[in-house]
Design an enzyme around this catalytic site. Structure first.
Site, PDB file in Angstrom:
ATOM      1  N   ASN A 149      10.397   4.355   2.315  1.00 32.84           N
ATOM      2  CA  ASN A 149      10.255   3.874   3.596  1.00 32.84           C
ATOM      3  C   ASN A 149      11.217   2.973   3.862  1.00 32.84           C
ATOM      4  O   ASN A 149      12.333   2.865   2.680  1.00 32.84           O
ATOM      5  CB  ASN A 149       9.160   2.789   2.925  1.00 32.84           C
ATOM      6  N   HIS A 154      10.975   6.624   7.899  1.00 31.24           N
ATOM      7  CA  HIS A 154      11.413   6.837   6.317  1.00 31.24           C
ATOM      8  C   HIS A 154      13.023   6.842   6.351  1.00 31.24           C
ATOM      9  O   HIS A 154      13.206   7.460   7.403  1.00 31.24           O
ATOM     10  CB  HIS A 154      10.981   8.113   5.655  1.00 31.24           C
ATOM     11  N   ARG A 180       0.873  -1.232   0.085  1.00 31.54           N
ATOM     12  CA  ARG A 180      -0.184  -0.215   0.095  1.00 31.54           C
ATOM     13  C   ARG A 180       0.891   1.304   0.012  1.00 31.54           C
ATOM     14  O   ARG A 180       0.921   1.837  -0.834  1.00 31.54           O
ATOM     15  CB  ARG A 180      -1.064  -0.193   1.205  1.00 31.54           C
ATOM     16  N   ASP A 181       1.591   1.547   1.073  1.00 29.19           N
ATOM     17  CA  ASP A 181       2.339   2.947   1.120  1.00 29.19           C
ATOM     18  C   ASP A 181       3.606   2.741   0.084  1.00 29.19           C
ATOM     19  O   ASP A 181       3.713   3.851  -0.618  1.00 29.19           O
ATOM     20  CB  ASP A 181       2.991   2.851   2.493  1.00 29.19           C
ATOM     21  N   HIS A 198       7.065   4.201  12.201  1.00 26.94           N
ATOM     22  CA  HIS A 198       7.187   4.055  10.884  1.00 26.94           C
ATOM     23  C   HIS A 198       7.895   4.942  10.187  1.00 26.94           C
ATOM     24  O   HIS A 198       7.870   6.176  10.007  1.00 26.94           O
ATOM     25  CB  HIS A 198       5.744   4.452  10.463  1.00 26.94           C
ATOM     26  N   CYS A 253      10.099   9.289  -1.874  1.00 20.75           N
ATOM     27  CA  CYS A 253       9.582  10.362  -0.924  1.00 20.75           C
ATOM     28  C   CYS A 253       9.020  11.399  -1.882  1.00 20.75           C
ATOM     29  O   CYS A 253       9.609  11.891  -2.771  1.00 20.75           O
ATOM     30  CB  CYS A 253      10.726  11.037  -0.060  1.00 20.75           C
TER      31      CYS A 253
END
Lengths: 340, 328
Positions: B277, B237, B43-44, B235, B268
């Site tokens: 991520n 990055h 998803r992300d 979470h 990003c």
């Protein structure tokens, strides 16, 4: 639905190697008990000395041979960035390391900034003598914690290498030239696999006893993780004061900054790094090598730790050398540096 | 260097001594025995990839990830396809994947409409996405933080009635691309609201990857005064290469849920060419090296990463995958 938390004391972690980590069972390695006492938790250093190895360790591992004037300009730019130590070149035989064949011209060509040290690698007495003749005021010697690596890398056993180095440190003492020691393979060896922290400590202690003012512990293939780093530093710091230790982490498995953080938490205050992350891994094609100075400085400054380094100027130097090498930077900070 | 310089000078300099004390007080000197990995690649990750990915490929990716031992795989997002075309096939994906009994497949639901569609498509867990920054909230989901909380309340209420767990996300936990530094108390406020509304877990997102172990420790210390650490996730990055160091800090402070993305999928959106991520492979390598259990087979994750990178015609962002154990 929240995860059940059962804490395991850090002392029960194990030191695992790259290939073993590929399986989730990881049952092949029995967890080692390591006593990590409260002495492991020191306050973070207020200041960290960055040892910039890009012009030597970095370029040595780049395929493209870099013109002398480009090397000189790189070092000059790095001098302006506030880096306190810049490893300038290596007095090994050009037969082995063609990239460093212009060692004398580089030493004579750079603009030495007051207060900045420019150590050079000297694998033996001959290299030392040439280095001093060329104006070197500090040298470095390179040992290994692995027998196989020593044989394959410098063609002799660890003991033989230490004897060679004693000649160098003796001569250096007489000449008033400080010597920095390196130990490779401290968290793993590309040939032997796991390396015992006791062996690392043994080699580090010998180098320290023969007169090296500082010992840089190198995770040569970047396989180390915070677990292995903690264990290794615990053992080594019993033999060599932590104030005389440095870490030289490779980012081949992305672990470098985490490993450096652990080292800082354990009292280490000297970190080696390479501008733009120059220097791939000679043991894994396409993989990265040295940790990028920009990324290290970003983390240190974010922790409130002083380095005296101007990150923007390091990034400028990184941009310059990447253009010259026609390659992309390996620094994530440099990659992220764009306008919103 | 706009992103970098724009954020750093606004950061309050607390001084190293305070940070050290912080670490000494905050750190438990222990690591969790088990860390739950929440895989957000499908998803992300994919949402932030330029290439449109065919439904069949998405399904295959999720199926491969289900075989690795990952306990949670964020499958898709029920946002309007007008805003996120990559997720337009949400229903087909959710209905096409092979759901393993030991794996959960949360889906994003930005509003009631999305929530209803998700339930109709068979979703058994959902996620809502808040922000610690007003400006980011306005720009990203077109409403203020307060307005977003009202929307989420509606969703959570309905989800509770249907016994559907809801996970909360808070973006910009360590910095905002528009506002720069955010006070940890502001972050804590938003996290607390989501938790009190009924989210079983709140994932703290370093949306632009500007955080460092110092800011992570400070933020967690403040948030953990309001919400139990067992209900928190990080979470991170990797835009500035800090993700693993930040995750390590979080673990040292008792966090035991980590979000990551196979192959480091998802660049990003705020820094062209920069990474986003953190990669699942690199996280697993670190966790296993510390002796933390995850139940995940790293080599299978690498295979899933290989598959999706080939499908996307791009290189992996995972250093572990790049190194591939060719060192021996």
């Amino acid at each position: 639905m929240a995860a059940v938390i059962r804490f395991v004391h850090r002392s029960t972690f194990s030191c695992r190697m790259g290939h073993q980590c590929l399986s989730s069972s990881c049952s092949a390695a029995v967890p080692k008990s390591v006593q990590v006492g409260s002495s492991a938790w020191k306050a973070l250093p207020e200041r960290v000395k960055i040892v910039e190895v890009g012009p030597r360790d970095g370029l040595q591992n780049e395929k493209t041979v870099v013109p002398t004037e480009v090397k000189i300009h790189l070092i000059d730019m790095l001098s302006e960035a506030g880096l306190p130590v810049i490893e300038a070149t290596s007095f090994v035989s050009p037969k082995w390391v063609p990239q460093m064949a212009d060692q004398v011209e580089v030493m004579k060509g750079i603009r030495r900034r007051p207060g900045v040290a420019y150590p050079v690698l000297t694998p033996n007495l001959k290299g030392f003598q040439e280095a001093v003749k060329a104006g070197a005021a500090e040298v470095a010697i390179f040992g290994a914690a692995s027998e196989l690596f020593s044989k394959k890398n410098i063609n002799c056993s660890v003991e033989e290498s230490l004897q060679r180095f004693e000649e160098v440190t003796k001569a250096a003492k007489e000449a008033g030239v400080p010597v920095r020691g390196y130990v490779s393979c401290v968290l793993g060896c590309p040939y032997e696999g796991k390396v015992s922290p006791d062996k690392v400590a043994q080699v580090a202690k010998r180098l320290y006893s023969m007169g090296c003012y500082e010992i840089s512990l190198g995770d040569t293939t970047g396989v180390g993780t915070p677990g292995g780093m903690t264990e290794m530093l615990e053992v080594v710091s019993r033999e060599v004061p932590v104030t005389a230790l440095a870490v030289h982490c490779h980012d081949t498995y992305g672990q470098a900054l985490a490993n450096i953080l652990i080292a800082l938490q354990m009292g280490v205050s000297v970190v080696d790094s390479s501008v733009a992350g120059l220097g791939g891994c000679p043991y894994a094609q396409g993989a990265s090598g040295n940790v990028a100075t920009e990324d290290v400085v970003y983390m240190l400054h974010g922790l409130g730790i002083q380095t005296g380094v101007d990150l923007t100027k390091v990034m400028d130097a990184g941009a310059f050398i990447c253009r010259s090498l026609n390659r992309k930077t390996s620094s994530k900070v440099a990659q992220a540096s764009c306008k919103l | 260097y706009g992103l970098l310089l724009g954020t750093m000078p606004r950061r309050k300099h607390v001084g190293n001594h305070a940070v050290s004390l912080f670490f000494q007080h905050a750190l438990t000197h222990e690591y969790p025995e088990y860390v739950k990995i929440v895989e957000v690649g499908p998803r992300d990750g994919l949402q932030n990839e330029k290439e449109m990915v065919p439904t069949g490929v998405k399904i295959r990716l999720i199926d491969m990830l289900s075989e690795t031992g990952l306990p949670v795989i964020e499958a898709t997002s029920f946002v309007s396809s007008k805003w996120v075309p990559q997720m337009a096939d949400h229903t087909e994906v959710l209905q096409g994947i092979q759901k393993h009994s030991h794996v959960r497949y949360p889906v994003l639901t930005p509003n009631m409409h999305g929530f209803k569609d998700a339930v109709a498509a068979g979703a058994t867990e959902v996620a809502v996405f808040g922000s610690a920054s007003e400006t980011f909230s306005l720009k990203n989901i077109n409403c203020s933080i307060d307005e977003s909380m009202l929307r989420f309340q509606e969703i959570i209420c309905s989800a509770k009635q249907q016994q559907i767990p809801v996970r909360g996300y808070v973006s910009c936990a360590l910095g905002c691309p528009y506002e720069g530094h955010l006070e940890p108390t502001k972050v804590a406020e938003v996290v607390k609201r989501l938790y009190e509304l009924g989210c079983y877990e709140v994932s703290l997102g370093d949306t632009i990857g500007v955080g460092t172990p110092g800011s992570m420790a400070k933020m967690l210390h403040t948030v953990m005064k309001e919400v139990p650490h067992s209900a928190l996730a990080v979470h991170c990055h990797d835009t500035h290469g800090q993700a693993l160091a930040n995750i390590l800090t979080a673990l040292q402070m008792g966090i035991c849920v980590v979000d990551s993305s196979v192959a480091g999928l998802g660049g990003c959106p705020y820094a062209h060419g920069a990474s986003g991520n953190v990669s699942t492979e690199d996280v697993l390598y670190m966790l296993h090296g510390i002796g933390v259990r995850t139940g995940v087979d790293l080599s299978k994750v690498i295979l899933a990463g290989d598959f999706i990178c080939e499908a996307l015609n791009r290189k992996t962002n995972s250093k572990v995958a790049q190194a591939r154990g060719e060192c021996w």
